[in-house]
Write an enzyme that holds these catalytic residues in place. Structure first.
Site, PDB file in Angstrom:
ATOM      1  NE  ARG A 160      28.390 -51.096  17.594  1.00 49.31           N
ATOM      2  CZ  ARG A 160      28.511 -49.850  18.027  1.00 49.31           C
ATOM      3  NH1 ARG A 160      27.670 -48.929  17.586  1.00 49.31           N
ATOM      4  NH2 ARG A 160      29.444 -49.511  18.868  1.00 49.31           N
ATOM      5  CG  HIS A 174      21.549 -52.917  25.545  1.00 50.02           C
ATOM      6  ND1 HIS A 174      21.857 -53.962  24.699  1.00 50.02           N
ATOM      7  CD2 HIS A 174      20.314 -52.506  25.198  1.00 50.02           C
ATOM      8  CE1 HIS A 174      20.832 -54.184  23.885  1.00 50.02           C
ATOM      9  NE2 HIS A 174      19.896 -53.306  24.166  1.00 50.02           N
ATOM     10  CG  PHE A 178      24.719 -34.862  22.858  1.00 51.51           C
ATOM     11  CD1 PHE A 178      23.922 -35.252  21.794  1.00 51.51           C
ATOM     12  CD2 PHE A 178      24.642 -35.602  24.033  1.00 51.51           C
ATOM     13  CE1 PHE A 178      23.071 -36.338  21.891  1.00 51.51           C
ATOM     14  CE2 PHE A 178      23.788 -36.687  24.148  1.00 51.51           C
ATOM     15  CZ  PHE A 178      22.999 -37.061  23.073  1.00 51.51           C
ATOM     16  CD  GLU A 205      34.738 -60.121  15.396  1.00 47.30           C
ATOM     17  OE1 GLU A 205      35.776 -60.129  16.090  1.00 47.30           O
ATOM     18  OE2 GLU A 205      33.849 -60.972  15.513  1.00 47.30           O
ATOM     19  N   GLY A 206      37.966 -55.862  13.797  1.00 51.65           N
ATOM     20  CA  GLY A 206      39.267 -55.348  13.374  1.00 51.65           C
ATOM     21  C   GLY A 206      40.188 -55.132  14.560  1.00 51.65           C
ATOM     22  CE1 TYR A 253      37.588 -48.714  15.705  1.00 43.66           C
ATOM     23  CE2 TYR A 253      35.916 -49.047  17.393  1.00 43.66           C
ATOM     24  CZ  TYR A 253      37.136 -48.509  16.994  1.00 43.66           C
ATOM     25  OH  TYR A 253      37.889 -47.778  17.878  1.00 43.66           O
ATOM     26  NE  ARG A 286      35.710 -40.002  17.777  1.00 44.65           N
ATOM     27  CZ  ARG A 286      36.295 -41.177  18.029  1.00 44.65           C
ATOM     28  NH1 ARG A 286      35.949 -41.879  19.097  1.00 44.65           N
ATOM     29  NH2 ARG A 286      37.231 -41.641  17.230  1.00 44.65           N
ATOM     30  N   GLY A 311      17.601 -44.433  19.939  1.00 41.29           N
ATOM     31  CA  GLY A 311      16.929 -45.365  20.832  1.00 41.29           C
ATOM     32  C   GLY A 311      16.219 -44.621  21.946  1.00 41.29           C
TER      33      GLY A 311
END
Length: 225
Positions: free
Chosen positions: A43, A174, A92, A48-49, A46, A87, A106
């Site tokens: 990831r 998390h 959903f 660190e960008g 994104y 997203r 998860g």
């Protein structure tokens, strides 16, 4: 864009992200927290960008006296979002409307905070009209687990919608909840639209775009004739 802002004397807005905090070691998130980001993770481009963008923005402010504003945007939803943008809210809603299982990655206990788009626009407007640089957290402090979000979507669209669990992505944060004290005090801003109020507006828009609004089309055709 920073160079252009310098040349023409414009006020520059950086729409940064809550992702600059990475997988945070504190909760809720305040703007003074430096974050916990894996710089070589899947990831990181994104995360660190956006962190680099904040660095450059502040360098132009300090070194070239460019007027800058920095907003750290948390999860935002609403009408006109890309239906298949990946997203979680879009996923959903589209899945429930299409009678597909809601995919939870998860165990579904990870949390996010969801703000309606009109609240974000108001926050950005107030930031740009203010004399404060930021960064400012712009998000809704209402916190939901992914399973709780799935339940809200089920209640709004299809109570019988199934939930399908899949392996989680690497470095997935998390917890994600903004502390918006600074925005409240300095911008007199806080979100007004709850998830239960805003989600049906998004659902209505998605339903029209997925299935087509034949009633509206027929009405237009009759008027034209």
């Amino acid at each position: 864009m920073l160079g252009l802002a310098k040349r023409v004397g414009a006020r520059f807005l950086l729409t940064s992200t809550s992702e600059v905090y990475g997988d945070p070691l504190q909760h809720p998130l305040v703007e003074t927290y430096w974050g916990n980001v894996n710089p070589i993770g899947v990831r990181s481009c994104y995360d660190e960008g956006k962190r680099t963008a904040e660095t450059l923005t502040m360098d132009y402010y300090r070194g070239a006296q460019v007027e800058v504003r920095i907003a750290r945007i948390f999860n935002t939803y609403g009408p006109r979002m890309c239906i298949d943008d990946g997203r979680v809210v879009s996923n959903f809603v589209a899945q429930a409307l299409r009678k597909e299982p809601l995919t939870v990655y998860g165990d579904g206990k990870q949390t996010r905070s969801f703000q309606y788009v009109s609240d974000l626009v108001e926050g950005l407007s107030r930031l740009m009209d203010s004399e404060h640089i930021g960064p400012f957290n712009l998000g809704n402090p209402g916190e939901f687990t992914m399973l709780e979000l799935a339940k809200v979507v089920q209640d709004s669209i299809d109570p019988d919608a199934k939930i399908e669990f899949r392996p989680n992505t690497e470095d997935d944060p998390h917890k994600r909840k903004p502390d918006i004290t600074r925005a409240k005090e300095l911008l007199s801003w806080e979100p007004k639209v709850s998830l239960q109020e805003g989600l049906p507006l998004m659902v209505s828009d998605f339903r029209k775009r997925i299935f087509g609004d034949h009633t509206e089309f027929d009405s237009m055709a009759t008027t034209t004739a």
